[in-house]
Scaffold this motif. Structure first.
Motif, mmCIF file in Angstrom:
data_model
loop_
_atom_site.group_PDB
_atom_site.id
_atom_site.type_symbol
_atom_site.label_atom_id
_atom_site.label_comp_id
_atom_site.label_asym_id
_atom_site.label_seq_id
_atom_site.Cartn_x
_atom_site.Cartn_y
_atom_site.Cartn_z
ATOM 1 N N ASP A 150 -11.963 -4.716 69.616
ATOM 2 C CA ASP A 150 -11.383 -3.375 69.573
ATOM 3 C C ASP A 150 -12.448 -2.290 69.779
ATOM 4 O O ASP A 150 -12.634 -1.399 68.950
ATOM 5 C CB ASP A 150 -10.657 -3.148 68.247
ATOM 6 C CG ASP A 150 -9.740 -1.922 68.307
ATOM 7 O OD1 ASP A 150 -9.391 -1.498 69.424
ATOM 8 O OD2 ASP A 150 -9.391 -1.394 67.240
ATOM 9 N N GLU A 151 -13.134 -2.383 70.888
ATOM 10 C CA GLU A 151 -14.207 -1.453 71.202
ATOM 11 C C GLU A 151 -13.727 -0.275 72.046
ATOM 12 O O GLU A 151 -14.548 0.521 72.500
ATOM 13 C CB GLU A 151 -15.327 -2.181 71.958
ATOM 14 C CG GLU A 151 -16.349 -2.851 71.065
ATOM 15 C CD GLU A 151 -17.306 -1.833 70.468
ATOM 16 O OE1 GLU A 151 -18.306 -1.477 71.114
ATOM 17 O OE2 GLU A 151 -17.025 -1.371 69.349
ATOM 18 N N TYR A 152 -12.420 -0.146 72.275
ATOM 19 C CA TYR A 152 -11.949 0.909 73.167
ATOM 20 C C TYR A 152 -12.326 2.297 72.650
ATOM 21 O O TYR A 152 -12.886 3.116 73.403
ATOM 22 C CB TYR A 152 -10.430 0.823 73.351
ATOM 23 C CG TYR A 152 -9.870 1.982 74.149
ATOM 24 C CD1 TYR A 152 -10.014 2.037 75.532
ATOM 25 C CD2 TYR A 152 -9.231 3.035 73.510
ATOM 26 C CE1 TYR A 152 -9.535 3.107 76.265
ATOM 27 C CE2 TYR A 152 -8.751 4.120 74.233
ATOM 28 C CZ TYR A 152 -8.893 4.149 75.606
ATOM 29 O OH TYR A 152 -8.420 5.220 76.311
ATOM 30 N N GLU A 153 -12.036 2.597 71.397
ATOM 31 C CA GLU A 153 -12.294 3.940 70.869
ATOM 32 C C GLU A 153 -13.792 4.274 70.860
ATOM 33 O O GLU A 153 -14.183 5.361 71.286
ATOM 34 C CB GLU A 153 -11.689 4.096 69.476
ATOM 35 C CG GLU A 153 -10.178 4.270 69.466
ATOM 36 C CD GLU A 153 -9.730 5.525 70.217
ATOM 37 O OE1 GLU A 153 -10.499 6.494 70.278
ATOM 38 O OE2 GLU A 153 -8.611 5.516 70.755
ATOM 39 N N PRO A 154 -14.673 3.376 70.383
ATOM 40 C CA PRO A 154 -16.112 3.692 70.449
ATOM 41 C C PRO A 154 -16.609 3.900 71.883
ATOM 42 O O PRO A 154 -17.454 4.768 72.123
ATOM 43 C CB PRO A 154 -16.768 2.462 69.815
ATOM 44 C CG PRO A 154 -15.726 1.908 68.914
ATOM 45 C CD PRO A 154 -14.434 2.138 69.622
ATOM 46 N N ARG A 155 -16.086 3.133 72.842
ATOM 47 C CA ARG A 155 -16.518 3.287 74.234
ATOM 48 C C ARG A 155 -15.945 4.558 74.855
ATOM 49 O O ARG A 155 -16.603 5.215 75.662
ATOM 50 C CB ARG A 155 -16.126 2.049 75.040
ATOM 51 C CG ARG A 155 -16.891 0.808 74.594
ATOM 52 C CD ARG A 155 -16.505 -0.447 75.365
ATOM 53 N NE ARG A 155 -17.164 -1.616 74.782
ATOM 54 C CZ ARG A 155 -17.063 -2.838 75.257
ATOM 55 N NH1 ARG A 155 -16.313 -3.082 76.331
ATOM 56 N NH2 ARG A 155 -17.686 -3.839 74.663
ATOM 57 N N ARG A 156 -14.711 4.875 74.488
ATOM 58 C CA ARG A 156 -14.121 6.140 74.944
ATOM 59 C C ARG A 156 -14.933 7.319 74.407
ATOM 60 O O ARG A 156 -15.234 8.276 75.134
ATOM 61 C CB ARG A 156 -12.677 6.220 74.451
ATOM 62 C CG ARG A 156 -12.025 7.588 74.680
ATOM 63 C CD ARG A 156 -10.664 7.657 74.009
ATOM 64 N NE ARG A 156 -10.130 9.002 74.101
ATOM 65 C CZ ARG A 156 -10.388 9.989 73.248
ATOM 66 N NH1 ARG A 156 -11.194 9.760 72.220
ATOM 67 N NH2 ARG A 156 -9.872 11.181 73.411
ATOM 68 N N LYS A 157 -15.302 7.245 73.143
ATOM 69 C CA LYS A 157 -16.113 8.296 72.526
ATOM 70 C C LYS A 157 -17.451 8.433 73.237
ATOM 71 O O LYS A 157 -17.915 9.554 73.510
ATOM 72 C CB LYS A 157 -16.326 7.969 71.046
ATOM 73 C CG LYS A 157 -17.201 8.954 70.296
ATOM 74 C CD LYS A 157 -17.318 8.551 68.831
ATOM 75 C CE LYS A 157 -18.156 9.562 68.056
ATOM 76 N NZ LYS A 157 -18.237 9.218 66.611
ATOM 77 N N ASP A 158 -18.064 7.315 73.541
ATOM 78 C CA ASP A 158 -19.348 7.312 74.249
ATOM 79 C C ASP A 158 -19.219 7.968 75.621
ATOM 80 O O ASP A 158 -20.056 8.783 76.022
ATOM 81 C CB ASP A 158 -19.835 5.872 74.394
ATOM 82 C CG ASP A 158 -21.115 5.762 75.194
ATOM 83 O OD1 ASP A 158 -22.138 6.272 74.737
ATOM 84 O OD2 ASP A 158 -21.072 5.165 76.292
ATOM 85 N N HIS A 159 -18.161 7.638 76.329
ATOM 86 C CA HIS A 159 -17.941 8.148 77.683
ATOM 87 C C HIS A 159 -17.723 9.664 77.687
ATOM 88 O O HIS A 159 -18.424 10.414 78.383
ATOM 89 C CB HIS A 159 -16.722 7.429 78.271
ATOM 90 C CG HIS A 159 -16.413 7.812 79.681
ATOM 91 N ND1 HIS A 159 -15.128 8.037 80.129
ATOM 92 C CD2 HIS A 159 -17.211 8.023 80.758
ATOM 93 C CE1 HIS A 159 -15.154 8.360 81.405
ATOM 94 N NE2 HIS A 159 -16.404 8.352 81.814
#
Length: 506
Positions: free
Chosen positions: A90-99
């Motif tokens: 479930d890394e979608y939110e951390p990666r979205r935040k990073d982007h």
């Protein structure tokens, strides 16, 4: 990227979410396309700035790539909820935040050469760390998704060229080569290795071991990000004309990520007769310099009075104490008391929010001191690590009883433009601690942390604070129509992003 009152629900399935951000690291080739609120815009940007400040601090306090460096940076990423490992679920939110946060800070940090240089360096260090923990079976996919034409050669090919590759890589042994992938890279992408005679060339291609490919990837990233920041800067006039975004971006580029020290519960707990002793024990060099100049000259120019006066306010001087302090000192300089009352007391009351617009001004942060209002001839404000002549700075550090080895460490940090970290190193030396345990962002932080150490952890309590530059928070109601209000901004950004995408597609 558009901004609205509510975040748009993308309704992505699990597979679609994974496809959006397949890796924990990226080259940020595509700008965000979803709607976000101004509140989320600011929150994401501040978290990213906190992360990059930690990257900078760790990079000069520890050996990059060391176990301690890796562990501390991983802890920081985990604490701020940014992506860092491929294997996590479930890394979608951390990666979205990073982007998204990366692109927001592009807007804030494209505004000057110094800001761009700092931003690029921290982003490169962050990419280096993430690449170092990327699983080997994911590297080829990452290279492909980043539009890098680097291909891992087969074991058969590697065995055929074993002697040549080892002979061309001084630090690589045959045993290491057996365990390490080798990448076939266009000759033009490996020029730095070629100049140092550290790579094997054949038919226009360089054969680069994994350990050396990191430098090439970082050079590619630096070039693309530098070009991207230049293109982003072309949109600044449009961005700065919008009253909603301009204050946010200015605050980010001239801000720091710690407390603002504007409201203190310790008002009046510092007496005037303590200041001389405190200046040598707990003042940062910028304030120690101002205090010494005031005591010797019995006067400071406006820039010095503002910087030092707000610092004293932040450590606990009341308005009445401040008026007494400045008046006594100026009178020693042969100033008529009536002249002081007419010409200077108003400004002191003004800084406490008792005159004019009733703005309760806050102490200056390190970045504000470093980046704005540089001192001129006869001035004593500013940051000694940023604005002093190197030889004069050395003399000053010697007068503060810093050891020759300590002075060398500090001057190396200054040479690398790590001014805040140089001040942090000074803090550690005068308090004889190996690791102060915080990232220095503010002169008043220096003071309170010093008092905490000197008083055995019982220093003056600090309360929650107000923003450094008072700015109204955007309400949800006001953000509902932001998307339409920023239509002209979006069209301008799209034009530049088209050029950006063309560049990345080359």
């Amino acid at each position: 990227m558009q901004f609205s009152g509510k975040r748009k629900n993308l309704g992505l399935t699990g597979d679609q979410r994974s496809a959006s951000y397949p890796h924990s690291l990226q080259f940020y080739l595509q700008p965000p396309s979803e709607n976000i609120s101004l509140i989320e815009f600011e929150t994401l940007a501040i978290d990213r700035l906190k992360l990059l400040k930690s990257v900078e601090n760790l990079g000069v306090s520890h050996v990059k790539g060391s176990e301690e460096y890796q562990n501390k940076l991983e802890n920081e990423l985990r604490k701020l909820k940014f992506s860092f490992r491929e294997s996590l679920t479930d890394e979608y939110e951390p990666r979205r935040k990073d982007h998204i946060s990366h692109f927001i800070l592009r807007l804030a940090y494209c505004q000057s050469e110094d800001l761009r240089r700092w931003f690029i360096q921290q982003e490169m260090d962050l990419l280096r760390f993430r690449f170092s923990i990327l699983p080997k079976d994911k590297i080829q996919d990452f290279l492909k998704d980043s539009h890098l034409q680097f291909e891992a050669i087969s074991n058969e090919k590697k065995n055929l060229q074993e002697k040549e590759i080892v002979a061309s890589s001084p630090s690589l042994t045959v045993t290491q080569l057996e365990l390490e992938a080798v990448y076939k890279i266009p000759f033009a992408d490996a020029l730095d290795l070629f100049r140092g005679r550290k790579v094997y060339l054949e038919d226009g291609f360089a054969y680069v071991p994994l350990k050396d490919i990191v430098a090439i990837i970082l050079n590619e990233f630096r070039g693309k990000l530098s070009k991207a920041l230049a293109l982003t800067a072309r949109s600044l006039p449009t961005v700065q004309s919008d009253e909603r975004l301009q204050p946010l971006l200015n605050h980010l580029s001239h801000s720091y990520t710690g407390q603002d020290y504007s409201v203190q519960g310790n008002a009046g707990k510092i007496s005037l007769d303590q200041i001389d002793l405190l200046s040598t024990k707990s003042f940062p060099p910028c304030m120690r310099q101002l205090h010494k100049a005031l005591r010797e000259n019995h006067h400071l120019r406006h820039g010095g009075r503002m910087q030092y006066g707000l610092f004293l306010k932040g450590i606990g001087l009341t308005l009445e104490q401040a008026l007494q302090f400045w008046k006594q000192e100026f009178i020693k300089g042969k100033m008529d008391p009536e002249k002081f009352d007419k010409g200077y007391s108003y400004n002191i009351r003004h800084s406490f929010g008792k005159e004019g617009k009733r703005t309760d001004y806050t102490p200056f942060s390190c970045l504000k001191i470093i980046l704005t209002n540089p001192p001129g001839q006869g001035d004593y404000h500013g940051c000694p690590f940023r604005h002093s002549d190197p030889e004069l700075l050395k003399q000053k550090l010697q007068s503060y009883k810093i050891s020759p080895g300590g002075i060398t460490q500090i001057m190396d940090l200054v040479k690398g433009t790590h001014y805040q970290v140089a001040c942090q190193k000074y803090f550690e030396m005068i308090h004889t601690v190996d690791d102060c345990g915080f990232s220095l962002n503010h002169p008043n932080q220096f003071f309170f942390e010093s008092q905490r150490i000197l008083n055995g952890g019982k220093d003056i309590k600090k309360e929650s604070i107000q923003p450094e530059a008072p700015q109204p928070k955007p309400s949800v109601q006001k953000t509902k129509d932001v998307s339409s209000a920023l239509a002209s901004l979006n069209s301008s950004l799209e034009i530049d992003m088209e050029g950006l995408e063309d560049y990345f597609g080359e």
